[in-house]
Design an enzyme around this catalytic site. Sequence first.
Site, mmCIF file in Angstrom:
data_model
loop_
_atom_site.group_PDB
_atom_site.id
_atom_site.type_symbol
_atom_site.label_atom_id
_atom_site.label_comp_id
_atom_site.label_asym_id
_atom_site.label_seq_id
_atom_site.Cartn_x
_atom_site.Cartn_y
_atom_site.Cartn_z
ATOM 1 N N GLY A 38 -34.073 0.871 -34.666
ATOM 2 C CA GLY A 38 -34.879 1.278 -35.825
ATOM 3 C C GLY A 38 -36.380 1.008 -35.696
ATOM 4 C CB CYS A 41 -40.232 2.653 -39.321
ATOM 5 S SG CYS A 41 -39.852 3.465 -40.873
ATOM 6 C CB VAL A 239 -63.500 -9.666 -41.891
ATOM 7 C CG1 VAL A 239 -62.930 -10.945 -41.300
ATOM 8 C CG2 VAL A 239 -63.132 -9.549 -43.363
ATOM 9 C CG HIS A 447 -41.058 21.276 -70.718
ATOM 10 N ND1 HIS A 447 -42.285 20.655 -70.577
ATOM 11 C CD2 HIS A 447 -40.651 21.048 -71.988
ATOM 12 C CE1 HIS A 447 -42.602 20.086 -71.728
ATOM 13 N NE2 HIS A 447 -41.626 20.310 -72.612
HETATM 14 P P1 NAI Z 1 -55.695 1.541 -41.633
HETATM 15 O O1 NAI Z 1 -56.372 2.150 -40.466
HETATM 16 O O2 NAI Z 1 -55.012 2.387 -42.622
HETATM 17 O O3 NAI Z 1 -56.734 0.625 -42.439
HETATM 18 C C1 NAI Z 1 -57.452 -0.411 -41.825
HETATM 19 C C2 NAI Z 1 -58.698 -0.676 -42.622
HETATM 20 O O4 NAI Z 1 -59.324 -1.870 -42.113
HETATM 21 C C3 NAI Z 1 -59.734 0.428 -42.509
HETATM 22 O O5 NAI Z 1 -60.059 0.887 -43.801
HETATM 23 C C4 NAI Z 1 -60.914 -0.244 -41.807
HETATM 24 O O6 NAI Z 1 -62.163 0.242 -42.261
HETATM 25 C C5 NAI Z 1 -60.723 -1.721 -42.185
HETATM 26 N N1 NAI Z 1 -61.369 -2.668 -41.264
HETATM 27 C C6 NAI Z 1 -61.394 -2.641 -39.908
HETATM 28 N N2 NAI Z 1 -62.107 -3.692 -39.418
HETATM 29 C C7 NAI Z 1 -62.545 -4.406 -40.481
HETATM 30 C C8 NAI Z 1 -63.339 -5.593 -40.644
HETATM 31 N N3 NAI Z 1 -63.809 -6.279 -39.603
HETATM 32 N N4 NAI Z 1 -63.595 -6.023 -41.906
HETATM 33 C C9 NAI Z 1 -63.128 -5.350 -42.979
HETATM 34 N N5 NAI Z 1 -62.381 -4.238 -42.881
HETATM 35 C C10 NAI Z 1 -62.082 -3.759 -41.652
HETATM 36 O O7 NAI Z 1 -54.678 0.482 -40.980
HETATM 37 P P2 NAI Z 1 -53.442 -0.297 -41.585
HETATM 38 O O8 NAI Z 1 -53.500 -0.361 -43.058
HETATM 39 O O9 NAI Z 1 -53.378 -1.569 -40.819
HETATM 40 O O10 NAI Z 1 -52.227 0.625 -41.174
HETATM 41 C C11 NAI Z 1 -51.944 0.860 -39.788
HETATM 42 C C12 NAI Z 1 -51.237 2.167 -39.580
HETATM 43 O O11 NAI Z 1 -49.954 2.123 -40.138
HETATM 44 C C13 NAI Z 1 -51.976 3.329 -40.193
HETATM 45 O O12 NAI Z 1 -52.093 4.336 -39.247
HETATM 46 C C14 NAI Z 1 -51.110 3.772 -41.333
HETATM 47 O O13 NAI Z 1 -51.134 5.162 -41.503
HETATM 48 C C15 NAI Z 1 -49.720 3.279 -40.916
HETATM 49 N N6 NAI Z 1 -48.951 2.945 -42.103
HETATM 50 C C16 NAI Z 1 -48.576 3.926 -42.960
HETATM 51 C C17 NAI Z 1 -47.902 3.635 -44.111
HETATM 52 C C18 NAI Z 1 -47.549 4.738 -45.038
HETATM 53 O O14 NAI Z 1 -47.625 5.885 -44.656
HETATM 54 N N7 NAI Z 1 -47.188 4.455 -46.289
HETATM 55 C C19 NAI Z 1 -47.562 2.267 -44.484
HETATM 56 C C20 NAI Z 1 -48.045 1.309 -43.544
HETATM 57 C C21 NAI Z 1 -48.694 1.661 -42.404
#
Ligand code: NAI
Length: 469
Positions: A38, A41, A239, A447
Amino acid sequence: MAYDVVVIGSGPGGYVCAIKSAQLGLKTAIVEKNSTLGGTCLNIGCIPSKALLHASAVFHEAEHSHATLGVDVGKPKLDLNKMMAHKDGTVKANVDGVAFLMKKNKVDVLTGTGTVLGEGKLSVKGPDGKVQEVETKNIVIATGSDVAGIPGVDVEFDEKIIVSSTGALELPKVPKNLVVVGGGVIGLELGSVWQRLGANVTVIEYLDTILGGMDQDISKQFKKMLEKQGMVFKTGAKVTGIKKGKTGAEVSFEPAKGGDTEIASADIVLVATGRKPYTQDLGLENAGVVLDGQGRVDINEHWMTSIPGIYAIGDVVTGPMLAHKAEDEGMAVAELMAGQKGHVNFDVIPSVVYTEPEVASIGKTEEELKKAGIEYTSGKFPFSANGRARAMLATDGFVKVLADKKTDRVLGAHIVGKGAGDLIHEIAVIMEFGGSSEDLARTCHAHPTMSEAVREAALATAFGKPLHM
Ligand code: NAI
């Protein structure tokens, strides 16, 4: 034994590819180094997070809105162990389900680490250290992705105080102060979970907006909604360091454009600053499989790598890191390997943030259309004007439909509101068939449903005005 297909990695991309390959008559095996199938995910990503998102939403709702509905349950009591048991049970049911599907489809499961040796050959090193060589006509690399960390910042994940998404799914108690680095999907979903359970959550995000890349209308509205729920945002903030103490950590950040450093204290820090393709131990270099400039496996339009018969799909290749994108690629590659036509329409891949309310998006954003110089019409409809939404206390949010100005073809849609992740799919189907906003607007909708808001937004796009506003 020689196979037609060996898939490396059993996440949604890999196991779907294996099932489809077997269904098409190909002799198939799947290699997985973990003891359960799996991938990320099912084990430590989409599935456990959704179990906690649902459970924490029920907890929050019980406290905040049921009384308005005449269902006064008093102050709900949290049993975190039970909530975690629900999450673990959900994961187990899903990973066992994949194991069952492998058996049902006669896919051999080879437990161990797969290494590509070259065209038609790979090795699998089992948990006992024994290595077996496997011959196969085709190899599919579906090894997914791993936590990326913060570029330029030394982050020591102990998964207790400084956690990735994995640790954030396992916290033994609700933190008082949770600092989330990264206002992307993971940060907002898991930040929401702990906030609903009682944590003070501060999100530090480098960009000026959250959910970078999403339609800005949605992103702005969504941020306001989360702020109303109590989430604190420091946007435009970078950060620069995380210092771990005995019982917590200090996060240093500064304005992204430069300026004075601030410190945020937390008992838990969740770092959610993206993921990177997982290509470790695969032996790609030795096998001659070429990577692109960003560490992803380089592929052609048929997902074939630089070596004939070796394919790659999912997070390890270009495109959004989404389970359903990987699944669709898995199916397409299986079809190609079986000599059929395999295709994925990358213009119609929905994306959902499973917060409460949800955010869902498909196709182009307004910003992308403007940038591409495409003339478009836009129609919007708020859930506050939808009867069902009122009845369910779900009036926050709206639907926006974007269509080509000349042809009226739907080019994108963006929804923030309850159940957005389900509502988006009727627009996916319309887009897949090249439909227009008028097609959507003329489709009878039951509806009273939340889906009527989608129709009303389409009416606004096609005819300039909705009916119920
Ligand atoms: P993300 O790429 O969505 O977001 C990471 C964020 O961290 C960005 O907005 C970036 O600007 C910020 N960032 C980077 N360096 C930073 C710093 N030094 N200080 C402050 N902010 C900073 O990545 P995330 O949320 O970790 O997700 C990873 C992947 O997993 C993505 O591609 C996402 O699509 C996928 N994912 C999808 C889900 C869904 O479809 N529901 C759920 C969880 C993950």
